[in-house]
Design an enzyme around this catalytic site. Structure first.
Site, PDB file in Angstrom:
ATOM      1  N   ASN A 124       6.526   2.609  11.304  1.00 17.87           N
ATOM      2  CA  ASN A 124       6.266   3.028  12.690  1.00 17.87           C
ATOM      3  C   ASN A 124       7.002   2.073  13.614  1.00 17.87           C
ATOM      4  O   ASN A 124       7.401   0.990  13.187  1.00 17.87           O
ATOM      5  CB  ASN A 124       4.759   2.963  12.989  1.00 17.87           C
ATOM      6  CG  ASN A 124       4.170   1.583  12.731  1.00 17.87           C
ATOM      7  OD1 ASN A 124       4.085   1.125  11.578  1.00 17.87           O
ATOM      8  ND2 ASN A 124       3.801   0.899  13.779  1.00 17.87           N
TER       9      ASN A 124
ATOM     10  N   MET B  80       0.918  -7.330   7.949  1.00 21.05           N
ATOM     11  CA  MET B  80      -0.304  -8.107   7.706  1.00 21.05           C
ATOM     12  C   MET B  80      -0.360  -8.654   6.283  1.00 21.05           C
ATOM     13  O   MET B  80      -1.454  -8.810   5.724  1.00 21.05           O
ATOM     14  CB  MET B  80      -1.528  -7.215   7.958  1.00 21.05           C
ATOM     15  CG  MET B  80      -1.546  -6.538   9.321  1.00 21.05           C
ATOM     16  SD  MET B  80      -2.920  -5.391   9.463  1.00 21.05           S
ATOM     17  CE  MET B  80      -2.496  -4.540  11.008  1.00 21.05           C
ATOM     18  N   SER B  81       0.799  -8.922   5.698  1.00 24.30           N
ATOM     19  CA  SER B  81       0.773  -9.367   4.283  1.00 24.30           C
ATOM     20  C   SER B  81       2.003 -10.218   3.971  1.00 24.30           C
ATOM     21  O   SER B  81       2.671 -10.726   4.869  1.00 24.30           O
ATOM     22  CB  SER B  81       0.759  -8.137   3.373  1.00 24.30           C
ATOM     23  OG  SER B  81       1.981  -7.434   3.462  1.00 24.30           O
TER      24      SER B  81
ATOM     25  N   HIS C 167     -10.968   1.576  -4.888  1.00 26.40           N
ATOM     26  CA  HIS C 167      -9.567   1.152  -4.774  1.00 26.40           C
ATOM     27  C   HIS C 167      -9.275   0.005  -5.732  1.00 26.40           C
ATOM     28  O   HIS C 167      -8.604  -0.954  -5.368  1.00 26.40           O
ATOM     29  CB  HIS C 167      -9.251   0.714  -3.338  1.00 26.40           C
ATOM     30  CG  HIS C 167      -8.921   1.855  -2.446  1.00 26.40           C
ATOM     31  ND1 HIS C 167      -7.826   1.904  -1.638  1.00 26.40           N
ATOM     32  CD2 HIS C 167      -9.567   3.017  -2.250  1.00 26.40           C
ATOM     33  CE1 HIS C 167      -7.809   3.043  -0.981  1.00 26.40           C
ATOM     34  NE2 HIS C 167      -8.868   3.735  -1.324  1.00 26.40           N
TER      35      HIS C 167
ATOM     36  N   TYR D  90      -6.951  -9.903   5.892  1.00 25.59           N
ATOM     37  CA  TYR D  90      -7.894  -9.208   6.790  1.00 25.59           C
ATOM     38  C   TYR D  90      -9.091  -8.626   6.056  1.00 25.59           C
ATOM     39  O   TYR D  90     -10.092  -8.271   6.670  1.00 25.59           O
ATOM     40  CB  TYR D  90      -7.186  -8.116   7.611  1.00 25.59           C
ATOM     41  CG  TYR D  90      -6.575  -6.981   6.821  1.00 25.59           C
ATOM     42  CD1 TYR D  90      -7.362  -6.008   6.201  1.00 25.59           C
ATOM     43  CD2 TYR D  90      -5.186  -6.875   6.701  1.00 25.59           C
ATOM     44  CE1 TYR D  90      -6.783  -4.974   5.470  1.00 25.59           C
ATOM     45  CE2 TYR D  90      -4.608  -5.837   5.984  1.00 25.59           C
ATOM     46  CZ  TYR D  90      -5.408  -4.902   5.370  1.00 25.59           C
ATOM     47  OH  TYR D  90      -4.854  -3.888   4.644  1.00 25.59           O
ATOM     48  N   GLU D  91      -9.006  -8.542   4.711  1.00 24.37           N
ATOM     49  CA  GLU D  91     -10.153  -8.041   3.951  1.00 24.37           C
ATOM     50  C   GLU D  91     -11.237  -9.110   3.838  1.00 24.37           C
ATOM     51  O   GLU D  91     -12.331  -8.831   3.357  1.00 24.37           O
ATOM     52  CB  GLU D  91      -9.712  -7.624   2.540  1.00 24.37           C
ATOM     53  CG  GLU D  91      -8.838  -6.386   2.520  1.00 24.37           C
ATOM     54  CD  GLU D  91      -8.331  -6.087   1.110  1.00 24.37           C
ATOM     55  OE1 GLU D  91      -9.065  -5.456   0.345  1.00 24.37           O
ATOM     56  OE2 GLU D  91      -7.204  -6.499   0.788  1.00 24.37           O
TER      57      GLU D  91
ATOM     58  N   HIS E  18      -3.009   4.153  11.455  1.00 22.56           N
ATOM     59  CA  HIS E  18      -2.826   4.044  10.006  1.00 22.56           C
ATOM     60  C   HIS E  18      -2.260   5.345   9.411  1.00 22.56           C
ATOM     61  O   HIS E  18      -1.522   5.303   8.427  1.00 22.56           O
ATOM     62  CB  HIS E  18      -4.171   3.700   9.361  1.00 22.56           C
ATOM     63  CG  HIS E  18      -4.063   3.309   7.922  1.00 22.56           C
ATOM     64  ND1 HIS E  18      -3.165   2.367   7.459  1.00 22.56           N
ATOM     65  CD2 HIS E  18      -4.729   3.734   6.822  1.00 22.56           C
ATOM     66  CE1 HIS E  18      -3.290   2.244   6.161  1.00 22.56           C
ATOM     67  NE2 HIS E  18      -4.232   3.057   5.741  1.00 22.56           N
TER      68      HIS E  18
ATOM     69  N   HIS F 131      -5.419  -8.651   0.879  1.00 18.31           N
ATOM     70  CA  HIS F 131      -5.037  -8.944   2.266  1.00 18.31           C
ATOM     71  C   HIS F 131      -6.003  -9.952   2.892  1.00 18.31           C
ATOM     72  O   HIS F 131      -7.211  -9.891   2.646  1.00 18.31           O
ATOM     73  CB  HIS F 131      -5.059  -7.670   3.113  1.00 18.31           C
ATOM     74  CG  HIS F 131      -4.072  -6.634   2.689  1.00 18.31           C
ATOM     75  ND1 HIS F 131      -4.399  -5.608   1.841  1.00 18.31           N
ATOM     76  CD2 HIS F 131      -2.748  -6.472   3.000  1.00 18.31           C
ATOM     77  CE1 HIS F 131      -3.327  -4.853   1.641  1.00 18.31           C
ATOM     78  NE2 HIS F 131      -2.312  -5.355   2.315  1.00 18.31           N
TER      79      HIS F 131
ATOM     80  N   ALA G  90       4.539  -2.421   4.089  1.00 19.17           N
ATOM     81  CA  ALA G  90       4.746  -1.516   5.215  1.00 19.17           C
ATOM     82  C   ALA G  90       4.722  -2.383   6.465  1.00 19.17           C
ATOM     83  O   ALA G  90       3.924  -3.322   6.549  1.00 19.17           O
ATOM     84  CB  ALA G  90       3.623  -0.495   5.264  1.00 19.17           C
TER      85      ALA G  90
ATOM     86  N   SER H  70       0.836  -1.207   0.000  1.00 14.84           N
ATOM     87  CA  SER H  70       0.000   0.000   0.000  1.00 14.84           C
ATOM     88  C   SER H  70       0.866   1.251   0.000  1.00 14.84           C
ATOM     89  O   SER H  70       1.803   1.352   0.791  1.00 14.84           O
ATOM     90  CB  SER H  70      -0.907   0.048   1.224  1.00 14.84           C
ATOM     91  OG  SER H  70      -1.097  -1.214   1.771  1.00 14.84           O
TER      92      SER H  70
HETATM   93  N1  HPA Z   1       1.628  -3.668  12.837  1.00 15.67           N
HETATM   94  C1  HPA Z   1       1.101  -4.431  11.859  1.00 15.67           C
HETATM   95  N2  HPA Z   1       1.106  -4.080  10.584  1.00 15.67           N
HETATM   96  C2  HPA Z   1       1.678  -2.917  10.262  1.00 15.67           C
HETATM   97  C3  HPA Z   1       2.247  -2.069  11.221  1.00 15.67           C
HETATM   98  C4  HPA Z   1       2.207  -2.465  12.594  1.00 15.67           C
HETATM   99  O1  HPA Z   1       2.693  -1.764  13.498  1.00 15.67           O
HETATM  100  N3  HPA Z   1       2.738  -0.989  10.569  1.00 15.67           N
HETATM  101  C5  HPA Z   1       2.472  -1.181   9.252  1.00 15.67           C
HETATM  102  N4  HPA Z   1       1.833  -2.347   9.055  1.00 15.67           N
END
Ligand code: HPA
Length: 293
Positions: free
Chosen positions: A241, A217-218, A62, A86-87, A255, A84, A114, A31
């Site tokens: 992060n 998550m991917s 999207h 989670y979708e 996010h 994903h 990410a 993403s």
């Molecule tokens: N946790 C899970 N997935 C993520 C994170 C996170 O801190 N940052 C970006 N994707």
């Protein structure tokens, strides 16, 4: 559920009939990291919803795109937008495009994502070369290779100790050095969780103890399928992060921070991948698709 090989064959044949590009390299853009696809020359674009048997996006507006073209002289296919778990997609559907890539003749897969930094020495904005992964959903039976095995793709029990290609990793390092950005580069273990909720503090501490350096998550389902069908894999995580491990912290995983860091570093990641492709001499150019009339 997307897993049957006849479905992938139908998708691959449909695509092959509509482009002259014979991709040796596939890139799955995480993403906010899809800018790379815009660099493709002589490109041909397909919306996911127009491709037979291809999964479609659950997020209105999207719509994902599959883009064929040339990057640094190499025929490539790029996924702008991934699927994903989670979708609500099955783990088989998430990784379906990779089987299609294999049928198109792709030999190398680059995956970007990410991720949250678990390793205390990582900085926001770092790029982690994935050296290994922990398939957390796999611990509860969510592995895209579950189900009948199609021997035409790979063996029943594929090895994963060499999932991330050493040569590709060192070429990426070389590209970073040549660009003078080696200080952003880390190498570590990526842990996939199902999401979509971010991790609790206890979960982060557990993942650190397990030896994970980044969490996301991917990626893992796609890598499992890629390795099953013999593709070489380079995985890159942008550390967007730092995870929270302190109960007194006022900070919260969110996010917006992920998107901000992605925006800030997307060009660096893009340039790095371009330099890598430029430096990497993909020799395995004889592909199944090129045997077409
Ligand atoms: N946790 C899970 N997935 C993520 C994170 C996170 O801190 N940052 C970006 N994707």
């Amino acid at each position: 559920m997307h897993s049957g090989s006849w479905e992938c064959t139908e998708t691959a044949e449909w695509l092959l009939n509509r482009t002259k590009i014979c991709p040796v390299l596939a890139i799955i853009c995480g993403s906010g990291l899809g800018g790379l696809a815009d660099k493709l020359e002589e490109s041909v674009t397909f919306n996911y919803e127009d491709i037979p048997r291809f999964p479609t996006s659950t997020v209105p507006g999207h719509a994902g795109k599959l883009i064929f073209g040339r990057l640094m002289g190499h025929d490539c296919v790029c996924m702008q937008g991934r699927f994903h778990f989670y979708e609500g997609y099955s783990i088989h559907t998430v990784s379906y495009p990779v089987r299609v890539f294999s049928l198109l003749g792709v030999k190398t897969l680059i995956v970007t994502n990410a991720a949250g930094g678990l390793n205390a020495s990582y900085n926001v904005g770092d790029i982690m070369i994935i050296k290994d992964h922990i398939n957390m959903p796999g611990f509860s039976g969510q592995n895209p290779l579950c189900g009948p095995n199609d021997e035409r793709f790979g063996v029943r029990f594929p090895c994963m100790s060499d999932a991330y290609d050493s040569e590709l990793k060192s070429k990426l390092r070389g590209a970073a050095e040549a660009m003078g950005v080696a200080h952003f580069i880390r190498e570590g273990v990526y842990c996939m969780l199902a999401g979509p909720s971010y991790e609790t503090i206890a979960e982060c501490k557990l993942l650190q103890k397990l030896g994970a350096d980044a969490v996301g998550m991917s990626t893992v389902p796609e890598v499992l399928v890629a390795r099953h069908c013999g593709l070489r894999v380079l995985g890159l995580s942008l550390i967007t992060n730092k995870v929270i491990t302190d109960y007194d912290s006022e900070e919260k995983a969110n996010h917006e921070e992920v998107l901000r860091t992605t925006q800030r570093q997307t060009k660096l990641l893009q340039d790095l991948v371009l330099k890598f492709i430029y430096k990497a001499h993909f020799t395995d150019k004889i592909t199944k698709c090129c045997t077409r009339e």
